[in-house]
Motif scaffolding. Structure first.
Motif, mmCIF file in Angstrom:
data_model
loop_
_atom_site.group_PDB
_atom_site.id
_atom_site.type_symbol
_atom_site.label_atom_id
_atom_site.label_comp_id
_atom_site.label_asym_id
_atom_site.label_seq_id
_atom_site.Cartn_x
_atom_site.Cartn_y
_atom_site.Cartn_z
ATOM 1 N N HIS A 139 -12.034 -5.686 10.542
ATOM 2 C CA HIS A 139 -10.675 -5.995 10.957
ATOM 3 C C HIS A 139 -10.776 -6.622 12.347
ATOM 4 N N ARG A 169 -8.169 -12.615 5.805
ATOM 5 C CA ARG A 169 -7.120 -13.593 6.080
ATOM 6 C C ARG A 169 -5.857 -12.930 6.629
ATOM 7 N N THR A 170 -5.519 -11.762 6.092
ATOM 8 C CA THR A 170 -4.308 -11.077 6.537
ATOM 9 C C THR A 170 -4.354 -10.780 8.028
ATOM 10 N N ASP A 171 -5.498 -10.320 8.524
ATOM 11 C CA ASP A 171 -5.613 -10.012 9.946
ATOM 12 C C ASP A 171 -5.660 -11.269 10.796
ATOM 13 N N GLU A 173 -4.000 -13.895 10.353
ATOM 14 C CA GLU A 173 -2.604 -14.289 10.525
ATOM 15 C C GLU A 173 -1.830 -13.261 11.348
ATOM 16 N N TYR A 174 -2.059 -11.984 11.077
ATOM 17 C CA TYR A 174 -1.284 -10.910 11.712
ATOM 18 C C TYR A 174 -1.512 -10.857 13.214
ATOM 19 N N GLU A 210 -9.365 -12.765 0.904
ATOM 20 C CA GLU A 210 -8.309 -11.814 0.561
ATOM 21 C C GLU A 210 -8.573 -11.281 -0.831
ATOM 22 N N PRO A 225 -6.098 -1.476 3.602
ATOM 23 C CA PRO A 225 -5.065 -1.672 4.621
ATOM 24 C C PRO A 225 -4.501 -0.365 5.155
ATOM 25 N N PRO A 229 -3.226 -4.421 8.791
ATOM 26 C CA PRO A 229 -2.899 -4.914 7.450
ATOM 27 C C PRO A 229 -4.096 -5.481 6.698
ATOM 28 N N GLY A 230 -5.062 -6.038 7.438
ATOM 29 C CA GLY A 230 -6.227 -6.637 6.790
ATOM 30 C C GLY A 230 -7.470 -5.786 6.809
#
Length: 321
Positions: A139, A169-171, A173-174, A210, A225, A229-230
């Motif tokens: 993360h 990818r989620t992290d 962006e987050y 992802e 998560p 989130p990632g």
């Protein structure tokens, strides 16, 4: 920060201190080496580090926790920051890169302007920065991406110039600076994207993923998560052996027996508990070694089902820090 240990006070202690240190184990066809950035006492009391924890919970597990993971006299936890070096299918893979040197963390003084021997510790494990083929950031918190980059003059440049950096990818962006105001822990992650993520993106070294990601025949990434989130874990399966590189699914050994406890750093507390429960169930049912990022002592463990919860089965054979 790291200090020179005191001289042994007895012949027995001297014998222990000069014994060969075990930093590497093999699971199937994968070699795993523990590389410490540093190990020290946390500045937070247990009720701050693990909100909602009760003194009785710590006392109940004192034999497990004291002294490697908790100092009963001061009520302070001990924490480590470590990376796991894997040699798998001819590649050198680095899981998490610690906090890094010389980085300004205004709200995280424990990680701010460090000057550790991390690269020397990697070299002692037989790894030069140019040898690393793959970096896995479980993360994108500051203490998991710090050595993604190093300072070259006035510029942050990739520490591992020949590596592909795998990031969820989620992290990505987050934790983008434009979104920090929407996060729970955002101010604590200040400057991290700019000095430890964006430079490797700009260098064209980042691959985002992802859902899940197969690294090789022995290793795969899976989402977990909650902490972020990632947040993700790396599953190892090789030659009948199994392991889970757990990132920050747990921060302290107290959570082995009290998995309902969260650290103070969770973005989604319910999600963190759910991901931890899934990981523990898998580890217990498959005799999988659990290798988190922050445990001192032996650094990793196996667990078993115990009543309606879990208990320690055994510590990993790594030497104690």
């Amino acid at each position: 920060m790291p200090t020179t240990p005191p001289a042994p006070s007895s012949p027995a202690e001297a014998a222990v201190s000069t014994a060969p240190r075990v930093t590497t184990v093999e699971l199937g066809d994968v070699e795993i080496t523990r590389v410490i950035e540093f190990s020290e006492t946390s500045p937070m009391t247990t009720d701050v580090f693990f909100p909602g924890s009760e003194p009785e919970e710590w006392r109940r597990h004192a034999a497990l926790l004291d002294p490697d993971h908790w100092d009963a006299r001061t009520d302070l936890s001990r924490v480590a920051t470590q990376s796991w070096v894997l040699r798998s299918e001819g590649r050198v893979i680095l899981i998490d890169t610690g906090a890094g040197n010389g980085k300004y963390r205004p709200l995280q003084p424990i990680w701010s302007y460090l000057n550790t021997d991390y690269l020397e510790n990697l070299a002692a494990a037989g790894v030069r920065p140019e040898d690393v083929d793959l970096v896995v950031n479980t993360h994108l918190h500051d203490d998991h991406v710090g050595w993604n980059t190093r300072l070259d003059g006035r510029d942050w440049v990739p520490t591992f110039p020949n590596a592909t950096y795998l990031m969820p990818r989620t992290d990505v962006e987050y934790w983008h600076p434009e979104n920090l105001h929407r996060t729970k822990f955002g101010r604590g992650n200040q400057n991290v994207y700019e000095d430890s993520v964006q430079p490797v993106i700009d260098a064209g070294l980042v691959t985002t993923w992802e859902d899940s990601h197969v690294i090789d025949a022995n290793l795969r990434l899976e989402p977990a998560p909650g902490h972020t989130p990632g947040s993700s874990v790396v599953h190892l399966e090789s030659g009948g052996d199994r392991a889970v590189f757990a990132g920050d699914l747990l921060h302290g050994a107290i959570q082995i027996h009290e998995p309902h406890l969260n650290s103070c750093f969770e973005e989604d507390e319910d999600g963190a508990r759910a991901s931890r429960a899934r990981m523990f169930a898998y580890a217990a049912d498959h005799n999988a070694l659990v290798l988190p990022a922050h445990l001192p002592g032996h650094g990793a463990f196996e667990i078993r089902r115990e009543g309606g919860g879990f208990g320690l089965s055994r510590w990993a054979p790594f030497s104690r820090t």
